[in-house]
Design a protein around this motif. Structure first.
Motif, PDB file in Angstrom:
ATOM      1  N   GLY A 140      56.571  -7.001 140.504  1.00 56.84           N
ATOM      2  CA  GLY A 140      55.915  -7.947 141.581  1.00 56.84           C
ATOM      3  C   GLY A 140      56.619  -7.775 143.201  1.00 56.84           C
ATOM      4  N   TYR A 141      58.050  -8.618 143.005  1.00 55.03           N
ATOM      5  CA  TYR A 141      58.551  -8.371 144.282  1.00 55.03           C
ATOM      6  C   TYR A 141      58.901  -7.336 144.388  1.00 55.03           C
ATOM      7  N   SER A 142      59.486  -5.909 143.927  1.00 56.12           N
ATOM      8  CA  SER A 142      59.900  -4.466 144.156  1.00 56.12           C
ATOM      9  C   SER A 142      58.799  -3.736 144.627  1.00 56.12           C
ATOM     10  N   VAL A 143      57.615  -4.914 144.077  1.00 51.62           N
ATOM     11  CA  VAL A 143      56.001  -3.846 145.009  1.00 51.62           C
ATOM     12  C   VAL A 143      56.240  -4.151 145.846  1.00 51.62           C
ATOM     13  N   ALA A 144      56.324  -5.525 146.500  1.00 51.31           N
ATOM     14  CA  ALA A 144      56.263  -6.260 148.060  1.00 51.31           C
ATOM     15  C   ALA A 144      57.325  -5.282 148.993  1.00 51.31           C
ATOM     16  N   GLU A 145      58.198  -4.898 148.461  1.00 48.05           N
ATOM     17  CA  GLU A 145      59.334  -4.737 148.883  1.00 48.05           C
ATOM     18  C   GLU A 145      59.742  -3.583 149.490  1.00 48.05           C
TER      19      GLU A 145
END
Length: 594
Positions: A140-145
């Motif tokens: 989730g964090y990586s996709v957001a970034e």
């Protein structure tokens, strides 16, 4: 306009001039290693529009390009493949444009585009975060970034599951068996303490079931009528009725858990812009049941329950409100989605990071929201991911056999330390520097191992394999970055100086590295479109392989001329920046030395 777009424009012109035909598109692929060329046009698809021999067609297009396009210096045709050779000046011009860009590959956020909200983590407050949560958070964090790097405004959120029978089980067990224990009195993180009582509840509950069965009660009845379970159910009813003592206990124990979660999030390097709590959202959506009934999206059964019939859409009938008027999870998710758009009016789409066991749920949710008439429902995406297994088998939280997130992160750092000591790479480091580096390597290994796999695939996570300093691993890429920093420290050149292109000829390894660098902006956009950090991870591994091949075949600091040396040092620096940028969107740090 990039190289591919430039070539496509001229190839369409070549076909129009030579064959009096308009073609809709041109198919490109990388040139195979055994042939001369930098980019290949696949001629076969053109045969739908042009009659003739594919080799002759390729020759004609190639001659046109050499005459008309400054970037093209030559070509060759192999069967139905036109291999195009690009001039050194093109690559040098490209390099001069990007070499000073600290955020090369990232697009600025567009103020005119709708924002995207990415939901991830969303834990229960009856247990600490585990390995499954780690995959969820990292994805989730990586996709957001990645979405942010692609030019989108992004909000990161989670919904914390802080109510229900599971939470009451932990509360009841602490009340009965805790003897007033607190995180302070035990030295345990709050989420660990509460999780221990979730396990304790299960142990005591099983004892009661076993005892009832010995007394002649059927196992099925014993499971439903064990006194502990009945007490937990009564506690849930009291919570829903707002009983002050139960609510106070709930607030106290949840407070412990939140402190524990925040510590884990900080260690893992993830964050959130907005938190939602199920205790506040579980009644949301009920007003939209009424709205759906008026619009004919829902219908009421004779018993008073409300349903949505999705059989014509290839799904089934879904309950959205029970006969007693209470909401179900689907109702809650409908209401929460609508609430988020009300809270953030600039949001035009959402990404839900949830395991693949919920695939059907999200198909239904998105379809119902569309039927309710919300235009943003077309921009909802379920980032579905597979389970994470360990060599030892499946995890079960109520039995206390989960792989705790904090323990795993600590063990990764310890393993990184053991391997680093064996390799003897840390002479001259203080103990504090070593520990910080072990944490960076261990966490990088964990994140990369999980993110390099397509999210939809199940993972068998092997901690030892992930910390290998060779192969497609985080530490291998981190080590390459650190190696480049070492080169830069020794180089004694001004990275801002201009390289003279007069009489300059690229080595084939330099050209391959430049071609790989050129792919990075496109890779960011592709990863954003696919919601897949694996695209970035595997691009970075390919870039690092190209750099190491360049490093082994071309002398950087021992170049024949000062101009060549300057170019190669600047090229190494650009590779390092791109590794750093790629790892930034994966949430992985890169060490300056290893």
């Amino acid at each position: 306009m990039n190289l591919q777009e430039t070539l496509e424009k001229h190839i369409k012109q070549a076909v129009a001039d030579s064959f009096e035909v308009a073609i809709p598109s041109v198919e490109f692929q990388a040139t195979r290693k055994e042939f001369a060329g930098d980019i290949t046009v696949v001629v076969f698809p053109l045969l739908r529009f042009i009659k003739g021999n594919p080799v002759a067609i390729g020759e004609q297009i190639g001659n046109f390009l050499v005459d008309q396009v400054a970037e093209v210096k030559g070509f060759n045709v192999v069967k139905g493949f036109l291999n195009i050779e690009i001039s050194d000046s093109y690559y040098l011009n490209f390099f001069n444009e990007i070499k000073d860009e600290a955020t090369y590959g990232f697009k600025p956020i567009s103020p005119n585009e709708k924002a995207i909200m990415v939901e991830y983590s969303s834990p229960n407050t009856n247990k600490p975060l585990h390995l499954g949560h780690i995959r969820n958070n990292l994805l989730g964090y990586s996709v957001a970034e990645i979405l942010k790097a692609s030019g989108k405004k992004v909000y990161k959120t989670q919904i914390i599951n802080d109510r229900g029978i599971h939470i009451c089980k932990s509360m009841l067990a602490w009340q009965k068996f805790g003897d007033g224990e607190t995180p302070e009195s035990t030295g345990l993180k709050g989420d660990k303490l509460v999780g221990n009582y979730y396990v304790k509840f299960d142990q005591e509950y099983k004892k009661e079931v076993e005892s009832l069965v010995k007394e002649g009660v059927s196992e099925e009845t014993a499971k439903k009528e064990a006194p502990l379970l009945l007490e937990a159910q009564a506690m849930l009813r009291k919570w829903e009725a707002g009983d002050p003592d139960v609510v106070a206990l709930w607030e106290k124990m949840n407070g412990w858990v939140y402190e524990g979660f925040n510590e884990t999030y900080e260690t893992l390097g993830v964050d959130f812009d907005k938190l939602y709590y199920e205790s506040n959202t579980y009644l949301l959506g009920k007003s939209f049941v009424e709205e759906g009934l008026k619009k004919g999206v829902f219908h009421k059964e004779d018993d008073g329950s409300v349903w949505c019939d999705l059989t014509e859409d290839g799904l089934d009938k879904k309950i959205v409100q029970r006969a007693d008027g209470t909401a179900v999870y689907m109702t809650q998710d409908i209401g929460t989605a609508i609430q988020r758009i009300q809270d953030f009016p600039d949001v035009g789409g959402m990404v839900y990071t949830v395991g693949n066991e919920q695939d059907y749920h999200f198909k239904v949710l998105f379809l119902i929201l569309k039927k309710l008439g919300f235009d943003w429902a077309d921009n909802l995406y379920h980032l579905s991911y597979g389970m994470v297994d360990l060599p030892s088998g499946k995890m079960k939280s109520r039995e206390g056999t989960v792989v705790d997130a904090d323990d795993l992160i600590r063990e990764m750092a310890e393993t990184a330390g053991e391997i680093s000591e064996e390799l003897g790479k840390l002479d001259g480091y203080s103990e504090a520097e070593k520990q910080a580096l072990y944490h960076t390597i261990g966490l990088g290994a964990l994140k990369y191992f999980i993110l390099k796999v397509d999210p939809r695939k199940r993972i068998l996570f092997d901690p030892k394999e992930s910390i290998d300093f060779q192969g497609n691993t985080g530490p291998f890429i981190q080590y390459t970055y650190a190696r480049i920093q070492s080169i830069l420290r020794k180089a004694d050149v001004n990275l801002k100086d201009s390289v003279s292109s007069t009489g300059f000829e690229l080595h084939e390894k330099e050209r391959e590295l430049l071609k790989q660098l050129q792919l990075f902006p496109e890779t960011i956009q592709q990863a954003a479109a696919q919601h897949s950090p694996a695209v970035i991870a595997n691009y970075t591994y390919d870039l690092v392989k190209e750099f190491n091949s360049f490093y082994q075949n071309v002398s950087i600091l021992g170049a024949d001329t000062a101009n060549e040396k300057l170019f190669r040092v600047q090229l190494a620096n650009s590779v390092a920046n791109t590794i750093k940028n790629a790892f930034k969107v994966l949430g992985i740090e890169v060490p300056e030395r290893m």
